[in-house]
Design a protein around this motif. Sequence first.
Motif, PDB file in Angstrom:
ATOM      1  N   GLU A   3       0.848  -1.191   0.000  1.00  0.00           N
ATOM      2  CA  GLU A   3       0.000   0.000   0.000  1.00  0.00           C
ATOM      3  C   GLU A   3       0.880   1.236   0.000  1.00  0.00           C
ATOM      4  N   LYS A   4       0.511   2.199  -0.833  1.00  0.00           N
ATOM      5  CA  LYS A   4       1.258   3.455  -0.903  1.00  0.00           C
ATOM      6  C   LYS A   4       0.821   4.354   0.240  1.00  0.00           C
ATOM      7  N   THR A   5       1.758   5.090   0.774  1.00  0.00           N
ATOM      8  CA  THR A   5       1.444   6.056   1.811  1.00  0.00           C
ATOM      9  C   THR A   5       1.975   7.407   1.385  1.00  0.00           C
ATOM     10  N   THR A   6       1.444   8.447   1.990  1.00  0.00           N
ATOM     11  CA  THR A   6       1.915   9.779   1.657  1.00  0.00           C
ATOM     12  C   THR A   6       3.252  10.026   2.307  1.00  0.00           C
ATOM     13  N   GLY A   7       4.029  10.892   1.688  1.00  0.00           N
ATOM     14  CA  GLY A   7       5.311  11.281   2.257  1.00  0.00           C
ATOM     15  C   GLY A   7       5.096  12.227   3.412  1.00  0.00           C
ATOM     16  N   ALA A   8       6.144  12.462   4.174  1.00  0.00           N
ATOM     17  CA  ALA A   8       6.055  13.337   5.347  1.00  0.00           C
ATOM     18  C   ALA A   8       5.688  14.762   4.958  1.00  0.00           C
ATOM     19  N   ASP A   9       6.061  15.176   3.730  1.00  0.00           N
ATOM     20  CA  ASP A   9       5.788  16.540   3.300  1.00  0.00           C
ATOM     21  C   ASP A   9       4.391  16.706   2.702  1.00  0.00           C
ATOM     22  N   GLU A  10       3.668  15.627   2.572  1.00  0.00           N
ATOM     23  CA  GLU A  10       2.356  15.679   1.935  1.00  0.00           C
ATOM     24  C   GLU A  10       1.266  15.640   2.993  1.00  0.00           C
ATOM     25  N   ARG A  11       0.425  16.668   3.014  1.00  0.00           N
ATOM     26  CA  ARG A  11      -0.603  16.714   4.040  1.00  0.00           C
ATOM     27  C   ARG A  11      -1.805  15.865   3.639  1.00  0.00           C
ATOM     28  N   ARG A  12      -2.475  15.376   4.646  1.00  0.00           N
ATOM     29  CA  ARG A  12      -3.712  14.633   4.405  1.00  0.00           C
ATOM     30  C   ARG A  12      -4.870  15.565   4.672  1.00  0.00           C
ATOM     31  N   VAL A  77      -1.974  14.665  -7.063  1.00  0.00           N
ATOM     32  CA  VAL A  77      -1.364  14.567  -8.390  1.00  0.00           C
ATOM     33  C   VAL A  77      -1.033  15.950  -8.942  1.00  0.00           C
ATOM     34  N   LYS A  78      -1.959  16.903  -8.808  1.00  0.00           N
ATOM     35  CA  LYS A  78      -1.685  18.260  -9.291  1.00  0.00           C
ATOM     36  C   LYS A  78      -0.469  18.859  -8.599  1.00  0.00           C
ATOM     37  N   ALA A  79      -0.371  18.675  -7.291  1.00  0.00           N
ATOM     38  CA  ALA A  79       0.765  19.218  -6.540  1.00  0.00           C
ATOM     39  C   ALA A  79       2.071  18.594  -7.026  1.00  0.00           C
ATOM     40  N   LEU A  81       2.671  17.304  -9.975  1.00  0.00           N
ATOM     41  CA  LEU A  81       2.955  17.781 -11.322  1.00  0.00           C
ATOM     42  C   LEU A  81       3.532  19.198 -11.297  1.00  0.00           C
ATOM     43  N   ARG A  82       3.018  20.029 -10.385  1.00  0.00           N
ATOM     44  CA  ARG A  82       3.573  21.383 -10.249  1.00  0.00           C
ATOM     45  C   ARG A  82       5.030  21.329  -9.811  1.00  0.00           C
ATOM     46  N   ASP A  83       5.331  20.389  -8.884  1.00  0.00           N
ATOM     47  CA  ASP A  83       6.702  20.240  -8.382  1.00  0.00           C
ATOM     48  C   ASP A  83       7.616  19.635  -9.446  1.00  0.00           C
ATOM     49  N   GLY A  84       7.048  18.770 -10.272  1.00  0.00           N
ATOM     50  CA  GLY A  84       7.813  18.139 -11.344  1.00  0.00           C
ATOM     51  C   GLY A  84       8.784  17.087 -10.849  1.00  0.00           C
ATOM     52  N   GLY A  85       9.663  16.676 -11.717  1.00  0.00           N
ATOM     53  CA  GLY A  85      10.715  15.726 -11.381  1.00  0.00           C
ATOM     54  C   GLY A  85      10.218  14.324 -11.090  1.00  0.00           C
ATOM     55  N   GLU A  86      10.996  13.628 -10.274  1.00  0.00           N
ATOM     56  CA  GLU A  86      10.726  12.231  -9.948  1.00  0.00           C
ATOM     57  C   GLU A  86       9.406  12.067  -9.188  1.00  0.00           C
ATOM     58  N   ARG A  87       9.094  13.027  -8.335  1.00  0.00           N
ATOM     59  CA  ARG A  87       7.844  12.973  -7.565  1.00  0.00           C
ATOM     60  C   ARG A  87       6.632  12.952  -8.509  1.00  0.00           C
ATOM     61  N   ALA A  88       6.681  13.745  -9.568  1.00  0.00           N
ATOM     62  CA  ALA A  88       5.585  13.768 -10.539  1.00  0.00           C
ATOM     63  C   ALA A  88       5.451  12.416 -11.224  1.00  0.00           C
ATOM     64  N   ASP A  89       6.578  11.823 -11.591  1.00  0.00           N
ATOM     65  CA  ASP A  89       6.552  10.503 -12.225  1.00  0.00           C
ATOM     66  C   ASP A  89       5.966   9.455 -11.285  1.00  0.00           C
ATOM     67  N   GLU A  90       6.362   9.518 -10.009  1.00  0.00           N
ATOM     68  CA  GLU A  90       5.851   8.560  -9.020  1.00  0.00           C
ATOM     69  C   GLU A  90       4.346   8.695  -8.848  1.00  0.00           C
ATOM     70  N   LYS A  91       3.861   9.940  -8.761  1.00  0.00           N
ATOM     71  CA  LYS A  91       2.417  10.161  -8.580  1.00  0.00           C
ATOM     72  C   LYS A  91       1.629   9.720  -9.808  1.00  0.00           C
ATOM     73  N   MET A  92       2.183   9.926 -10.986  1.00  0.00           N
ATOM     74  CA  MET A  92       1.492   9.475 -12.196  1.00  0.00           C
ATOM     75  C   MET A  92       1.418   7.951 -12.228  1.00  0.00           C
ATOM     76  N   ASP A  93       2.511   7.276 -11.856  1.00  0.00           N
ATOM     77  CA  ASP A  93       2.488   5.807 -11.787  1.00  0.00           C
ATOM     78  C   ASP A  93       1.469   5.337 -10.755  1.00  0.00           C
ATOM     79  N   GLU A  94       1.456   5.993  -9.597  1.00  0.00           N
ATOM     80  CA  GLU A  94       0.500   5.654  -8.544  1.00  0.00           C
ATOM     81  C   GLU A  94      -0.931   5.846  -9.035  1.00  0.00           C
ATOM     82  N   LEU A  95      -1.171   6.942  -9.752  1.00  0.00           N
ATOM     83  CA  LEU A  95      -2.503   7.216 -10.287  1.00  0.00           C
ATOM     84  C   LEU A  95      -2.923   6.144 -11.290  1.00  0.00           C
ATOM     85  N   LYS A  96      -2.024   5.764 -12.160  1.00  0.00           N
ATOM     86  CA  LYS A  96      -2.328   4.710 -13.143  1.00  0.00           C
ATOM     87  C   LYS A  96      -2.701   3.408 -12.441  1.00  0.00           C
TER      88      LYS A  96
END
Length: 106
Positions: A3-12, A77-79, A81-96
């Motif tokens: 199960e994926k979890t949010t990172g420490a910098d990502e608020r719930r 996902v929007k956040a 994508l705004r940040d870009g880089g590897e985090r954006a790729d990870e979120k897109m994979d997670e979304l898929k």
Amino acid sequence: MAEKTTGADERRGYIKEGDKEKLKLRLKRIEGQVRGVQRMIEEEAYCVDVITQISSYMAASEKVASLVLKDHMDHCVKAALRDGGERADEKMDELKEAIDRFLKLD
């Protein structure tokens, strides 16, 4: 699958308060429908009636999942994508992966 979890910098708590209450109400209705089906089984209700009720709470559950998925896209996902880089790729994979699970493609 882990199960994926949010990172420490990502608020719930990204679901808007009004939307959260609507989701909770929908879930309570689904809970009631499931209890109703349990009662129908206990009382040996007509099979087609049981299937109809199961279909009803399945559709309601799919609607809740759809709303949560949309909130995830609007926030996480929007956040990323705004940040870009590897985090954006990870979120897109997670979304898929989430969409595949939702559509039962896996």
